[in-house]
Design a protein around this motif. Structure first.
Motif, PDB file in Angstrom:
ATOM      1  N   LYS A  27     -49.001  67.620  41.349  1.00  0.00           N
ATOM      2  CA  LYS A  27     -47.759  66.870  41.411  1.00  0.00           C
ATOM      3  C   LYS A  27     -47.766  65.731  40.390  1.00  0.00           C
ATOM      4  O   LYS A  27     -46.762  65.465  39.718  1.00  0.00           O
ATOM      5  CB  LYS A  27     -47.549  66.310  42.816  1.00  0.00           C
ATOM      6  CG  LYS A  27     -46.227  65.626  43.033  1.00  0.00           C
ATOM      7  CD  LYS A  27     -46.066  65.216  44.473  1.00  0.00           C
ATOM      8  CE  LYS A  27     -44.729  64.524  44.698  1.00  0.00           C
ATOM      9  NZ  LYS A  27     -44.566  64.105  46.082  1.00  0.00           N
ATOM     10  N   LYS A  28     -48.905  65.086  40.241  1.00  0.00           N
ATOM     11  CA  LYS A  28     -49.029  63.986  39.285  1.00  0.00           C
ATOM     12  C   LYS A  28     -48.891  64.503  37.860  1.00  0.00           C
ATOM     13  O   LYS A  28     -48.212  63.898  37.024  1.00  0.00           O
ATOM     14  CB  LYS A  28     -50.372  63.284  39.478  1.00  0.00           C
ATOM     15  CG  LYS A  28     -50.553  62.054  38.624  1.00  0.00           C
ATOM     16  CD  LYS A  28     -51.862  61.373  38.931  1.00  0.00           C
ATOM     17  CE  LYS A  28     -52.043  60.136  38.070  1.00  0.00           C
ATOM     18  NZ  LYS A  28     -53.328  59.491  38.324  1.00  0.00           N
ATOM     19  N   ALA A  29     -49.529  65.632  37.576  1.00  0.00           N
ATOM     20  CA  ALA A  29     -49.449  66.223  36.240  1.00  0.00           C
ATOM     21  C   ALA A  29     -48.019  66.666  35.944  1.00  0.00           C
ATOM     22  O   ALA A  29     -47.521  66.497  34.833  1.00  0.00           O
ATOM     23  CB  ALA A  29     -50.411  67.396  36.123  1.00  0.00           C
ATOM     24  N   GLU A  30     -47.360  67.226  36.914  1.00  0.00           N
ATOM     25  CA  GLU A  30     -45.983  67.675  36.750  1.00  0.00           C
ATOM     26  C   GLU A  30     -45.063  66.480  36.514  1.00  0.00           C
ATOM     27  O   GLU A  30     -44.171  66.529  35.676  1.00  0.00           O
ATOM     28  CB  GLU A  30     -45.547  68.438  38.001  1.00  0.00           C
ATOM     29  CG  GLU A  30     -44.181  69.072  37.924  1.00  0.00           C
ATOM     30  CD  GLU A  30     -43.892  69.840  39.186  1.00  0.00           C
ATOM     31  OE1 GLU A  30     -43.004  69.387  39.934  1.00  0.00           O
ATOM     32  OE2 GLU A  30     -44.535  70.870  39.430  1.00  0.00           O
ATOM     33  N   GLY A  31     -45.290  65.421  37.246  1.00  0.00           N
ATOM     34  CA  GLY A  31     -44.480  64.208  37.085  1.00  0.00           C
ATOM     35  C   GLY A  31     -44.741  63.534  35.755  1.00  0.00           C
ATOM     36  O   GLY A  31     -43.831  62.996  35.139  1.00  0.00           O
ATOM     37  N   GLY A  32     -45.952  63.598  35.258  1.00  0.00           N
ATOM     38  CA  GLY A  32     -46.298  62.986  33.989  1.00  0.00           C
ATOM     39  C   GLY A  32     -45.678  63.740  32.822  1.00  0.00           C
ATOM     40  O   GLY A  32     -45.291  63.156  31.821  1.00  0.00           O
ATOM     41  N   ALA A  33     -45.530  65.058  32.932  1.00  0.00           N
ATOM     42  CA  ALA A  33     -44.949  65.873  31.874  1.00  0.00           C
ATOM     43  C   ALA A  33     -43.449  65.598  31.752  1.00  0.00           C
ATOM     44  O   ALA A  33     -42.876  65.661  30.677  1.00  0.00           O
ATOM     45  CB  ALA A  33     -45.206  67.347  32.140  1.00  0.00           C
TER      46      ALA A  33
END
Length: 65
Positions: free
Chosen positions: A54-60
């Motif tokens: 979720k964090k990686a998706e939000g960062g992208a």
């Protein structure tokens, strides 16, 4: 007026009854401690992986403040 032996016998009987009740209860669903720890660790790993994804998706997507 004291009941001495009767009181002691009642105490022992109650203690035995409580031990029987506790023996029949398992708070881990019948699993021993190591199995419980392994299950808990697996759950935590899944939660951490989901949070990282979720964090990686939000960062992208880019968070603007």
């Amino acid at each position: 007026m004291t009941r001495g032996n009767q009181r002691e016998q009642a105490r022992l009987k109650n203690l035995k009854k409580q031990q029987e009740q506790n023996k029949n209860k398992t708070s881990h669903g019948g699993k021993n401690l190591t199995q419980r720890k392994e299950d808990d660790a697996a759950i935590m790993r899944r939660k951490q992986e989901a949070a990282a994804a979720k964090k990686a998706e939000g960062g992208a997507a880019g968070n603007k403040k």
